[in-house]
Design an enzyme around this catalytic site. Structure first.
Site, PDB file in Angstrom:
ATOM      1  N   LYS A 165      21.964  50.929  62.264  1.00  0.00           N
ATOM      2  CA  LYS A 165      21.171  52.136  62.527  1.00  0.00           C
ATOM      3  C   LYS A 165      21.815  52.924  63.664  1.00  0.00           C
ATOM      4  O   LYS A 165      22.262  52.351  64.651  1.00  0.00           O
ATOM      5  CB  LYS A 165      19.739  51.752  62.942  1.00  0.00           C
ATOM      6  CG  LYS A 165      18.842  51.379  61.774  1.00  0.00           C
ATOM      7  CD  LYS A 165      17.404  51.257  62.223  1.00  0.00           C
ATOM      8  CE  LYS A 165      16.523  50.768  61.083  1.00  0.00           C
ATOM      9  NZ  LYS A 165      16.440  51.707  59.955  1.00  0.00           N
ATOM     10  N   ARG A 177      12.061  44.792  52.232  1.00  0.00           N
ATOM     11  CA  ARG A 177      11.695  44.442  50.851  1.00  0.00           C
ATOM     12  C   ARG A 177      12.258  43.070  50.474  1.00  0.00           C
ATOM     13  O   ARG A 177      11.678  42.369  49.649  1.00  0.00           O
ATOM     14  CB  ARG A 177      12.175  45.550  49.900  1.00  0.00           C
ATOM     15  CG  ARG A 177      13.663  45.761  49.860  1.00  0.00           C
ATOM     16  CD  ARG A 177      14.048  47.134  49.339  1.00  0.00           C
ATOM     17  NE  ARG A 177      13.713  48.196  50.300  1.00  0.00           N
ATOM     18  CZ  ARG A 177      13.896  49.491  50.074  1.00  0.00           C
ATOM     19  NH1 ARG A 177      14.430  49.899  48.933  1.00  0.00           N
ATOM     20  NH2 ARG A 177      13.567  50.385  50.983  1.00  0.00           N
TER      21      ARG A 177
HETATM   22  N1  BES Z   1      12.367  49.362  59.381  1.00  0.00           N
HETATM   23  C1  BES Z   1      12.915  50.408  58.623  1.00  0.00           C
HETATM   24  C2  BES Z   1      11.930  51.520  58.299  1.00  0.00           C
HETATM   25  C3  BES Z   1      11.340  52.272  59.461  1.00  0.00           C
HETATM   26  C4  BES Z   1      11.829  53.519  59.795  1.00  0.00           C
HETATM   27  C5  BES Z   1      10.258  51.772  60.144  1.00  0.00           C
HETATM   28  C6  BES Z   1      11.256  54.228  60.827  1.00  0.00           C
HETATM   29  C7  BES Z   1       9.693  52.482  61.182  1.00  0.00           C
HETATM   30  C8  BES Z   1      10.183  53.714  61.517  1.00  0.00           C
HETATM   31  C9  BES Z   1      13.453  49.860  57.300  1.00  0.00           C
HETATM   32  O1  BES Z   1      13.899  48.564  57.323  1.00  0.00           O
HETATM   33  C10 BES Z   1      14.618  50.699  56.919  1.00  0.00           C
HETATM   34  O2  BES Z   1      15.604  50.650  57.586  1.00  0.00           O
HETATM   35  N2  BES Z   1      14.463  51.463  55.869  1.00  0.00           N
HETATM   36  C11 BES Z   1      15.492  52.294  55.391  1.00  0.00           C
HETATM   37  C12 BES Z   1      15.515  52.145  53.892  1.00  0.00           C
HETATM   38  C13 BES Z   1      16.770  52.631  53.249  1.00  0.00           C
HETATM   39  C14 BES Z   1      17.968  51.829  53.678  1.00  0.00           C
HETATM   40  C15 BES Z   1      16.562  52.537  51.758  1.00  0.00           C
HETATM   41  C16 BES Z   1      15.185  53.730  55.790  1.00  0.00           C
HETATM   42  O3  BES Z   1      14.014  54.089  55.920  1.00  0.00           O
HETATM   43  O4  BES Z   1      16.117  54.485  56.027  1.00  0.00           O
HETATM   44 MN    MN Z   2      15.948  48.434  57.922  1.00  0.00          MN
END
Ligand code: BES
Ligand code: MN
Ligand code: ZN
Length: 497
Positions: free
Chosen positions: A266, A340
């Site tokens: 990230k 997931r």
């Molecule tokens: N934990 C994140 C989602 C999230 C984003 C929670 C902002 C709280 C605040 C999740 O694991 C994630 O990284 N999701 C990705 C999904 C993508 C890779 C399909 C996302 O939201 O970008």
């Molecule tokens: Mn994630």
């Protein structure tokens, strides 16, 4: 904060401050001090306004705060929560300790009204103060709140306020766990908290450690957690609130103690608050704790899938294929779509070993939830209309509102993989929240299920109303309300003739 119902009126109110709530244009029999403020046009009762006055003459409290409730026809329970929060915020500003809130005579029923006053007061008094000057913080908390109910049935209202206090304790537990950094709230800490809750209420608890996780074939959970600074855990707590019933509600929480994104790291701007990624699991634990305290007559299986999505030499990588606990193979397209994966294994394990009659998963799953509905509403996706509509009703009552999103077959097709049974990303980056749910759906089978994507609501960059900045604890009041109204479970309600 101690909050108690008293058979007081405005004039009996003692302490540092007495708050009265005023509707625009009324009532006719105002207290002389309030009347004076209205006549001088210093206060109209408009929603969101308040007026602080020094009290005098026969008035026992040191100050009077008049808080606007707005127009009578626009009055809602949520406005009452916010108005109660206004009092607390003001009192904290002035470092006042002992308050009285005078229950207004309005068109709302007394029971939801007093509940809302208590919720607004307790929830707004929260501060994540563990790492700041304790003494200083203590000074800023309100210590006692009396709700002056006049001639109403104080005993009945006190019962409700005590119940509300217990529920708000659950919210506090979640806020504390989610606000805390991941070095402290790591997977082992989560295990410890689970053990404490189990001991407190005499619950059966099963902890699968990293060795068990491998042996059992929870390969997705293991893959995500294998480079975490603490190892993954699957923890299951069982509460038999209704031993005579065959119904079992499973609550499964995503509990990623920190989400670095893994190899799909990230970027700055997104990674900072990823200690919040265990909010789903924290919510499940908060709900369980409250359900036990209130002795809600529902059997609950609380499942916490805990892992740190770390980044190191051992981290799982895009392109790897894993066999899930359910037997389906999964191609990892992004190590950042880890929620997931852990949920898939946790849900499959729960269904196999506990055969729940309903399953609700709670997860900070997708940033797309925030894009779709912002910070006010929880997107829900499921396979059972009765469960969804029960959640909707609970959302309306608690103001932790949900909105149903569709899961049509076309969305399910998007997670098909060329090299495995499925992949952990949709074809396009569109409808990310639904793609995440479609993945989970593949592990749910025919179990009645609802998925709550709390990524938008779990953590606020900026506080508002009765929700201070940071972790919100959203979902606790919603799910406690759902369980409190479980009644005949998912059997279709009889049409009333
Ligand atoms: N934990 C994140 C989602 C999230 C984003 C929670 C902002 C709280 C605040 C999740 O694991 C994630 O990284 N999701 C990705 C999904 C993508 C890779 C399909 C996302 O939201 O970008
Ligand atoms: Mn994630
Ligand atoms: Zn995550």
């Amino acid at each position: 904060m101690d909050i108690t119902v008293k058979p007081f009126t405005v004039n009996d109110a003692q302490g540092d401050l007495c708050a009265v709530f005023l509707l625009e244009g009324g009532p006719a029999d105002m207290h002389p001090l309030v009347q004076q403020a209205v006549e001088s046009k210093d206060m109209t009762g408009s929603f969101g306004t308040s007026l602080l006055m020094p009290a005098y003459r026969s008035f026992a409290a040191k100050r009077l705060l008049i808080v606007g409730l707005g127009k009578p026809q626009e009055l809602t329970i949520e406005r009452v929560r916010k108005a109660a929060a206004t009092v607390i915020v003001k009192a904290k500003e002035l470092k006042l300790k002992a308050l009285t809130l005078v229950m207004p005579d309005v068109s709302l029923d007394d029971l939801p009204l007093v509940t809302a006053m208590a919720e607004g007061a307790i929830l707004s008094d929260y501060a994540y103060s563990k790492h700041t000057d304790q003494q200083h913080e203590k000074q800023q908390h309100v210590q006692t709140v009396h709700i002056a109910v006049g001639e109403r049935d104080a005993k009945q209202l006190q019962t409700l306020v005590s119940r509300t206090t217990s529920i708000c304790e659950g919210v506090r537990l979640v806020r504390d766990l989610v606000n805390e950094g991941s070095d402290l709230v790591n997977t082992l800490h989560i295990e410890k908290i689970c053990g404490e809750i189990a001991a407190k209420h005499g619950l059966a608890i099963t902890v699968l450690d990293e060795k068990d996780v491998v042996e059992e074939g929870l390969n997705l959970l293991h893959a995500v957690g294998r480079s975490g600074s603490t190892p993954p855990r699957l923890i299951i707590l069982e509460y038999k609130g209704n031993p005579g019933s065959g119904e079992r509600v499973a609550l499964v929480g995503k509990t990623i103690t920190f989400d670095t994104g893994g190899v799909n790291l990230k970027p700055t701007g997104h990674v900072e608050t990823m200690h919040q990624d265990m909010a789903g699991g924290a919510t499940v634990l908060g709900v369980l704790d409250v359900a036990c305290t209130l002795k809600i007559p529902v059997n609950i299986i609380a499942v916490v899938a805990a892992a740190e999505n770390g980044l190191g030499p051992g981290a799982y990588k895009p392109g790897e294929i894993f066999t899930s606990y359910a037997g389906k193979t999964v191609e990892v397209k992004s190590t950042d779509a880890e929620g997931r994966l852990v949920l898939a294994d946790a849900i499959a394990y729960t269904i196999k070993h506990h055969a729940p009659t309903a399953l609700v998963d709670v997860a900070t799953l997708t940033g797309a939830a925030l894009v779709a509905l912002g910070t006010h509403v929880i997107p829900v996706i499921g396979n059972n209309t009765i469960l969804s509509s029960k959640l909707f009703d609970a959302g309306q009552r608690t103001y932790e509102r949900i909105w149903l999103m569709p899961l049509y077959d076309e969305y399910k097709d998007e997670i098909k993989s060329d090299v495995a049974d499925m992949k952990n990303l949709g074809d396009q980056r569109n409808a990310g929240t639904i793609a995440g749910a479609a993945f989970i759906n593949a592990f749910v089978g025919t179990t009645p299920w609802a998925h709550l994507d709390i990524a938008g609501v779990a953590f606020l960059e900026k506080g508002r109303g009765y929700t201070p900045q940071g972790a919100t604890g959203s979902g606790v009041r919603l799910l406690i309300d759902l369980l409190s109204h479980w009644e005949n479970g998912l059997t279709a309600e009889e049409t009333k003739g």
